[in-house]
Design a protein around this motif. Structure first.
Motif, PDB file in Angstrom:
ATOM      1  N   LEU A 273       0.835  -1.205   0.000  1.00 51.30           N
ATOM      2  CA  LEU A 273       0.000   0.000   0.000  1.00 51.30           C
ATOM      3  C   LEU A 273       0.872   1.258   0.000  1.00 51.30           C
ATOM      4  N   ILE A 274       1.945   1.216   0.788  1.00 52.29           N
ATOM      5  CA  ILE A 274       2.862   2.372   0.841  1.00 52.29           C
ATOM      6  C   ILE A 274       3.523   2.560  -0.533  1.00 52.29           C
ATOM      7  N   LEU A 275       3.920   1.451  -1.163  1.00 54.10           N
ATOM      8  CA  LEU A 275       4.543   1.535  -2.500  1.00 54.10           C
ATOM      9  C   LEU A 275       3.572   2.106  -3.530  1.00 54.10           C
ATOM     10  N   ILE A 276       2.310   1.667  -3.433  1.00 59.95           N
ATOM     11  CA  ILE A 276       1.284   2.137  -4.381  1.00 59.95           C
ATOM     12  C   ILE A 276       1.125   3.653  -4.303  1.00 59.95           C
ATOM     13  N   PHE A 277       1.246   4.195  -3.106  1.00 62.45           N
ATOM     14  CA  PHE A 277       1.124   5.650  -2.964  1.00 62.45           C
ATOM     15  C   PHE A 277       2.435   6.352  -3.317  1.00 62.45           C
ATOM     16  N   CYS A 278       3.535   5.781  -2.823  1.00 66.11           N
ATOM     17  CA  CYS A 278       4.828   6.475  -2.928  1.00 66.11           C
ATOM     18  C   CYS A 278       5.394   6.530  -4.348  1.00 66.11           C
ATOM     19  N   LEU A 279       5.455   5.381  -5.005  1.00 67.57           N
ATOM     20  CA  LEU A 279       6.129   5.344  -6.318  1.00 67.57           C
ATOM     21  C   LEU A 279       5.438   6.212  -7.369  1.00 67.57           C
ATOM     22  N   PRO A 280       4.130   5.990  -7.635  1.00 66.37           N
ATOM     23  CA  PRO A 280       3.502   6.837  -8.665  1.00 66.37           C
ATOM     24  C   PRO A 280       3.465   8.320  -8.286  1.00 66.37           C
ATOM     25  N   LEU A 281       3.290   8.597  -6.997  1.00 68.71           N
ATOM     26  CA  LEU A 281       3.229   9.998  -6.573  1.00 68.71           C
ATOM     27  C   LEU A 281       4.576  10.681  -6.812  1.00 68.71           C
TER      28      LEU A 281
ATOM     29  N   ALA B 286      -2.097  -5.768 -13.395  1.00 65.72           N
ATOM     30  CA  ALA B 286      -1.112  -6.756 -13.864  1.00 65.72           C
ATOM     31  C   ALA B 286      -1.594  -7.426 -15.152  1.00 65.72           C
ATOM     32  N   ILE B 287      -2.892  -7.681 -15.233  1.00 63.22           N
ATOM     33  CA  ILE B 287      -3.430  -8.335 -16.445  1.00 63.22           C
ATOM     34  C   ILE B 287      -3.292  -7.430 -17.666  1.00 63.22           C
ATOM     35  N   ILE B 288      -3.677  -6.159 -17.512  1.00 59.08           N
ATOM     36  CA  ILE B 288      -3.589  -5.278 -18.690  1.00 59.08           C
ATOM     37  C   ILE B 288      -2.126  -4.992 -19.063  1.00 59.08           C
ATOM     38  N   GLY B 289      -1.261  -4.993 -18.055  1.00 58.26           N
ATOM     39  CA  GLY B 289       0.159  -4.756 -18.344  1.00 58.26           C
ATOM     40  C   GLY B 289       0.836  -5.965 -18.961  1.00 58.26           C
ATOM     41  N   ALA B 290       0.241  -7.138 -18.710  1.00 56.69           N
ATOM     42  CA  ALA B 290       0.843  -8.383 -19.211  1.00 56.69           C
ATOM     43  C   ALA B 290       0.919  -8.428 -20.730  1.00 56.69           C
ATOM     44  N   SER B 291       0.146  -7.555 -21.401  1.00 53.67           N
ATOM     45  CA  SER B 291       0.174  -7.545 -22.873  1.00 53.67           C
ATOM     46  C   SER B 291       1.536  -7.081 -23.391  1.00 53.67           C
ATOM     47  N   SER B 292       2.346  -6.421 -22.525  1.00 54.93           N
ATOM     48  CA  SER B 292       3.647  -5.898 -22.994  1.00 54.93           C
ATOM     49  C   SER B 292       4.825  -6.350 -22.126  1.00 54.93           C
ATOM     50  N   GLY B 293       4.743  -7.507 -21.577  1.00 56.78           N
ATOM     51  CA  GLY B 293       5.888  -8.029 -20.825  1.00 56.78           C
ATOM     52  C   GLY B 293       5.789  -7.839 -19.327  1.00 56.78           C
ATOM     53  N   TRP B 294       6.701  -8.496 -18.600  1.00 56.41           N
ATOM     54  CA  TRP B 294       6.594  -8.532 -17.129  1.00 56.41           C
ATOM     55  C   TRP B 294       6.913  -7.207 -16.448  1.00 56.41           C
TER      56      TRP B 294
ATOM     57  N   ILE C 294       4.378  -5.337 -13.814  1.00 52.19           N
ATOM     58  CA  ILE C 294       4.646  -4.832 -12.452  1.00 52.19           C
ATOM     59  C   ILE C 294       4.266  -3.350 -12.367  1.00 52.19           C
ATOM     60  N   SER C 295       4.698  -2.622 -13.410  1.00 50.11           N
ATOM     61  CA  SER C 295       4.437  -1.178 -13.434  1.00 50.11           C
ATOM     62  C   SER C 295       2.935  -0.891 -13.371  1.00 50.11           C
ATOM     63  N   SER C 296       2.151  -1.613 -14.173  1.00 49.08           N
ATOM     64  CA  SER C 296       0.700  -1.367 -14.201  1.00 49.08           C
ATOM     65  C   SER C 296       0.028  -1.832 -12.914  1.00 49.08           C
ATOM     66  N   ALA C 297       0.582  -2.885 -12.304  1.00 48.40           N
ATOM     67  CA  ALA C 297       0.008  -3.386 -11.044  1.00 48.40           C
ATOM     68  C   ALA C 297       0.153  -2.341  -9.936  1.00 48.40           C
ATOM     69  N   ILE C 298       1.173  -1.496 -10.035  1.00 45.49           N
ATOM     70  CA  ILE C 298       1.335  -0.420  -9.037  1.00 45.49           C
ATOM     71  C   ILE C 298       0.564   0.826  -9.469  1.00 45.49           C
TER      72      ILE C 298
ATOM     73  N   THR D 260      -1.122  11.223 -17.117  1.00 44.57           N
ATOM     74  CA  THR D 260       0.229  11.510 -16.613  1.00 44.57           C
ATOM     75  C   THR D 260       0.974  10.216 -16.271  1.00 44.57           C
ATOM     76  N   LEU D 261       0.250   9.241 -15.753  1.00 45.28           N
ATOM     77  CA  LEU D 261       0.898   8.008 -15.296  1.00 45.28           C
ATOM     78  C   LEU D 261       1.088   6.974 -16.419  1.00 45.28           C
ATOM     79  N   ARG D 262       0.531   7.222 -17.609  1.00 45.47           N
ATOM     80  CA  ARG D 262       0.609   6.210 -18.666  1.00 45.47           C
ATOM     81  C   ARG D 262       2.063   5.954 -19.046  1.00 45.47           C
ATOM     82  N   PRO D 263       2.457   4.820 -19.576  1.00 41.45           N
ATOM     83  CA  PRO D 263       1.564   3.801 -20.146  1.00 41.45           C
ATOM     84  C   PRO D 263       1.107   2.764 -19.131  1.00 41.45           C
ATOM     85  N   PHE D 264      -0.136   2.333 -19.298  1.00 35.49           N
ATOM     86  CA  PHE D 264      -0.663   1.233 -18.503  1.00 35.49           C
ATOM     87  C   PHE D 264      -0.638  -0.065 -19.317  1.00 35.49           C
ATOM     88  N   PHE D 265      -0.681   0.104 -20.653  1.00 36.52           N
ATOM     89  CA  PHE D 265      -0.750  -1.076 -21.527  1.00 36.52           C
ATOM     90  C   PHE D 265       0.605  -1.378 -22.178  1.00 36.52           C
ATOM     91  N   GLY D 266       1.308  -0.345 -22.558  1.00 36.63           N
ATOM     92  CA  GLY D 266       2.571  -0.545 -23.270  1.00 36.63           C
ATOM     93  C   GLY D 266       2.294  -0.759 -24.747  1.00 36.63           C
TER      94      GLY D 266
END
Lengths: 232, 262
Positions: A56-64, B47-55, B59-63, B225-231
């Motif tokens: 949860l902390i990572l979810i807030f910290c990294l993207p922010l 994680a599922i939507i990000g899986a279309s462009s590699g691991w 991870i990035s999309s899961a966060i 701002t946070l994209r890409p989610f899909f890659g």
């Protein structure tokens, strides 16, 4: 489980009422119970909670930090890795601060933690009696119910003592000063302990002897805890 | 897991859950549980939507996906809280946080329920634009459902709040009798209070509608701002892209490309 036994159980909602904190297998309020390291199941539960908190902390910290870094122009394609490592470091530092805070808070709840362990033991004895009851109900069983009334009386006294002790702890924790009711509760626990000792002396060696002994141990332990509290 | 049990209790017995929010019953615990449960569901879908462009993208999309919803909520929550208390709401900040978390939780559950379908299309259809638009549709649908849930919750609680302010519910006959013995000033005052309370309720309703639009705008901009989610297909992993254009123009561009108008 039979109604009389069920009524002797100290339920989580009763614990919440008398302690003023939500009590689970691993937590008392927001603080971890020291027993999390004593059983694999509880330790796994503790690890899962820690992982979820870090997540949860990572979810807030990294993207922010990503948004802030880009907004301030600090983050470019060339320094992405060091930037991410810094953000990760901040997240881990926050996680450590959170854990440090809960550990610090837990220091003031040592007595409560001990009392909760005794509550667990009390509930375990009830489970044991229930199993003996079930085994005794089987036809041609060799296990006989010798004196169920006595064990229920002992458990009832233990239960009352535990609840009194938890209430005393809550009062002391909240007010941290002398309260008139404390002496009354303390006297009550002493009476119950005397009852337990009498029951133990009268009881012959049988399957209930061990359980009574455990109930007596809980009572003794409670008295020790309250004596410690009294000295504080 | 108690966190998921809280979410299930919200889905199963909304009325009781809303009532508990109104009574401020275990608000802090509910916030924690909904935060964790919704983060887990959103991270899974991310994680599922990000899986279309590699691991790495996975991870990035899961966060990023749970962050998108939760940070948007954090940004917009003070606006809703302060404006609402300005117009007579008696709820605390924690209660408001829980109310808006309800919408995120519902969205997360619905997205998670769409996960097998998304996974199926991810495996069977190798068309980036189709996958993108499919997900935009899923996000739009789940978002609308979440908003509907939040709207319902706010309306339910708002309806109960002024009713509680009255000392007792009187039968029509009793009201007449009671009014007979009330001084004229007191009657006028009571009517004034009721009218004012109703006006505030109307204002808060409009405020909520405005806030929902604001929430959507902030969310879509943060998502951009946070994209890409899909890659993008065939391209190396990117943690972020340059900010160009906006979310809506990109959706239309993709739609036109898919329809062969571009």
């Amino acid at each position: 489980m039979q109604t009389d036994l069920n009524e002797l159980r100290i339920t989580p909602s009763q614990l919440e009422k008398v302690t003023g904190l939500e009590v689970t297998d691993i937590l008392m309020g927001k603080v971890y119970r020291p027993t999390v390291f004593r059983s694999t199941k509880r330790f796994l539960s503790f690890l899962l909670t820690e992982t979820l908190t870090l997540g949860l902390i990572l979810i807030f910290c990294l993207p922010l930090s990503l948004v802030i870094g880009r907004g301030l122009g600090i983050l470019t394609t060339s320094n992405t890795v060091p930037f991410l490592l810094t953000a990760l470091g901040i997240a881990i530092a926050l996680f450590a601060i959170w854990n440090g805070w809960t550990w610090q808070k837990g220091k003031g709840l040592k007595t409560l933690a001990h009392l909760l362990d005794e509550v667990d033991k009390h509930n375990e004895i009830i489970d044991a009696v229930h199993i003996i009851d079930e085994l005794g109900a089987i036809q041609n069983s060799t296990i006989q119910v010798i004196d169920r009334e006595e064990i229920l009386k002992a458990l009832s006294a233990t239960r009352e003592s535990l609840l009194n002790a938890l209430m005393t702890e809550k009062v002391l924790r909240k007010h941290q000063q002398f309260m008139a009711r404390r002496q009354e509760l303390f006297a009550n626990i002493e009476t119950n302990l005397a009852t337990l000792q009498t029951l133990q002396a009268n009881q012959q060696a049988n399957e209930y002897g061990q359980l009574l002994n455990e109930a007596l141990q809980i009572g003794m332990s409670l008295r020790q805890e309250l004596e410690k509290l009294d000295r504080q | 897991m108690r966190h998921f049990a809280t979410l299930i209790s919200l889905l199963r017995d909304r009325k009781q859950f809303f009532d508990e929010i109104r009574r401020d019953y275990k608000t802090e615990k509910k916030i924690g549980s909904l935060l964790i449960a919704s983060s887990v569901f959103l991270a899974s879908y991310g994680a599922i939507i990000g899986a279309s462009s590699g691991w790495l993208q996975m991870i990035s999309s899961a966060i990023k996906l749970p962050a998108l919803y939760l940070i948007t909520l954090t940004i917009c929550l003070p606006t809703l809280y302060f404006f609402d208390i300005l117009f007579g709401s008696a709820l605390s900040f924690g209660q408001y946080a829980l109310l808006v978390l309800i919408s995120v939780s519902v969205i997360s559950v619905l997205l998670f329920s769409f996960a097998p379908i998304t996974l199926f299309f991810l495996i069977s259809v190798h068309d980036y634009n189709f996958f993108l638009l499919l997900n935009v549709a899923i996000f739009a649908f789940t978002g609308l459902m979440g908003i509907k849930f939040l709207y319902q919750a706010m309306q339910t609680i708002d309806r109960i709040e002024p009713a509680e302010a009255q000392p007792a519910v009187l039968e029509p006959a009793e009201i007449d009798t009671a009014n007979d013995f009330l001084p004229v000033d007191a009657l006028a005052n009571r009517e004034k209070t009721l009218t004012s309370s109703s006006n505030n309720q109307q204002t808060r309703k409009r405020l909520l509608q405005f806030w929902l639009v604001l929430y959507g705008l902030v969310g879509s901009q943060l998502g951009w701002t946070l994209r890409p989610f899909f890659g993008a297909p065939g391209e190396p992993f990117q943690l972020f892209r340059n900010i160009e254009g906006n979310f809506y123009s990109q959706v239309f561009r993709t739609l036109f490309t898919l329809l062969g108008w571009n």
